[in-house]
Design an enzyme around this catalytic site. Structure first.
Site, PDB file in Angstrom:
ATOM      1  N   GLY A  45       0.778  -1.238   0.000  1.00 44.93           N
ATOM      2  CA  GLY A  45       0.000   0.000   0.000  1.00 44.93           C
ATOM      3  C   GLY A  45       0.808   1.286   0.000  1.00 44.93           C
ATOM      4  O   GLY A  45       1.713   1.431   0.784  1.00 44.93           O
ATOM      5  N   SER A  46       0.463   2.210  -0.871  1.00 48.05           N
ATOM      6  CA  SER A  46       1.100   3.524  -0.894  1.00 48.05           C
ATOM      7  C   SER A  46       0.524   4.324  -2.042  1.00 48.05           C
ATOM      8  O   SER A  46      -0.630   4.182  -2.384  1.00 48.05           O
ATOM      9  CB  SER A  46       2.620   3.389  -1.032  1.00 48.05           C
ATOM     10  OG  SER A  46       2.931   2.786  -2.258  1.00 48.05           O
ATOM     11  N   ARG A  47       1.364   5.173  -2.681  1.00 49.32           N
ATOM     12  CA  ARG A  47       0.855   5.959  -3.802  1.00 49.32           C
ATOM     13  C   ARG A  47       1.989   6.332  -4.743  1.00 49.32           C
ATOM     14  O   ARG A  47       3.176   6.269  -4.384  1.00 49.32           O
ATOM     15  CB  ARG A  47       0.117   7.186  -3.306  1.00 49.32           C
ATOM     16  CG  ARG A  47       0.928   8.433  -3.134  1.00 49.32           C
ATOM     17  CD  ARG A  47       0.042   9.619  -2.739  1.00 49.32           C
ATOM     18  NE  ARG A  47       0.699  10.871  -3.013  1.00 49.32           N
ATOM     19  CZ  ARG A  47       0.790  11.873  -2.143  1.00 49.32           C
ATOM     20  NH1 ARG A  47       0.265  11.755  -0.935  1.00 49.32           N
ATOM     21  NH2 ARG A  47       1.386  12.992  -2.466  1.00 49.32           N
TER      22      ARG A  47
END
Length: 218
Positions: free
Chosen positions: A185-187
């Site tokens: 998870g992140s961006r």
């Protein structure tokens, strides 16, 4: 098909799940509890497998377009001052990835890798305003004759503890091919020329290597 970054973790997970299942079957005598524990182990295995999946994408190469580098949801579209490389105003488009998204990072355009840098940092939640400047991250700039320079930045989130970046200086980038991986998870932020024609909207879901983020104005 699974991403190579997950091979070791998948093997370890299989060993843990099989070993735990044997222990549960041998030592747990209450049927409902045994069933619950075995189902929990199966769910855990499925979650690990789906996280490291690497589905084939049908990229349509187009020098006039910037494709989404990752799967996820568009959470930012705004004009900002990019401090690290351009040191001027750019259009920022950010895509947030949840733990259930495919976490492969793909080249948004074809061209030459002219900048690639890793930054250690914090693990603020990925949507935090300061995440793009303070979190663990990598910055990569790809340039081609048609679109010019496009910067994309992998940003670690609260769960992501390792960013993998394959883009090395002077590499030949091919639009839609693997350029890295972010675990759990992140961006990813894109920084585009101000005269870019943005083709996505806030909260729109996008697919890495397929969804068109922007194109040149004609």
């Amino acid at each position: 098909m699974f991403h190579k970054e997950g091979y070791k973790i998948i093997v370890i997970t299989f060993i843990i799940v099989i070993g735990s299942a044997l222990l549960v079957d041998s030592f747990v005598t209450v049927n409902w509890l045994k069933t619950l524990l075995l189902l929990t182990l199966i769910v855990f295995l499925v979650l690990i497998l789906q996280f490291f999946r690497n589905p084939k994408r049908h990229t349509q190469l187009d020098a006039d377009q910037v494709l989404s580098p990752v799967d996820g949801k568009v959470v930012v579209i705004e004009e900002v001052f990019e401090k690290e490389y351009f040191k001027e105003k750019r259009l920022q488009v950010s895509v947030f990835m949840s733990p259930i998204n495919v976490h492969v990072t793909r080249y948004p355009i074809s061209g030459n890798v002219i900048f690639s840098k890793y930054h250690p940092g914090k693990y603020l939640v990925a949507w935090h305003p300061k995440a793009s400047e303070e979190n663990e991250r990598t910055t990569v700039v790809v340039e081609n004759e048609t679109y010019g320079k496009v910067l994309y930045r992998q940003i670690a989130g609260a769960l992501a503890k390792r960013i993998v970046n394959y883009a090395a200086l002077n590499d030949k980038a091919v639009q839609g091919t693997d350029s890295g991986f972010i675990k759990f998870g992140s961006r990813v932020d894109l920084y585009l020329p101000l005269d870019t024609n943005i083709k996505v909207e806030l909260n729109q879901k996008v697919r890495g290597g397929e969804s068109i983020i922007a194109e040149l104005k004609k």
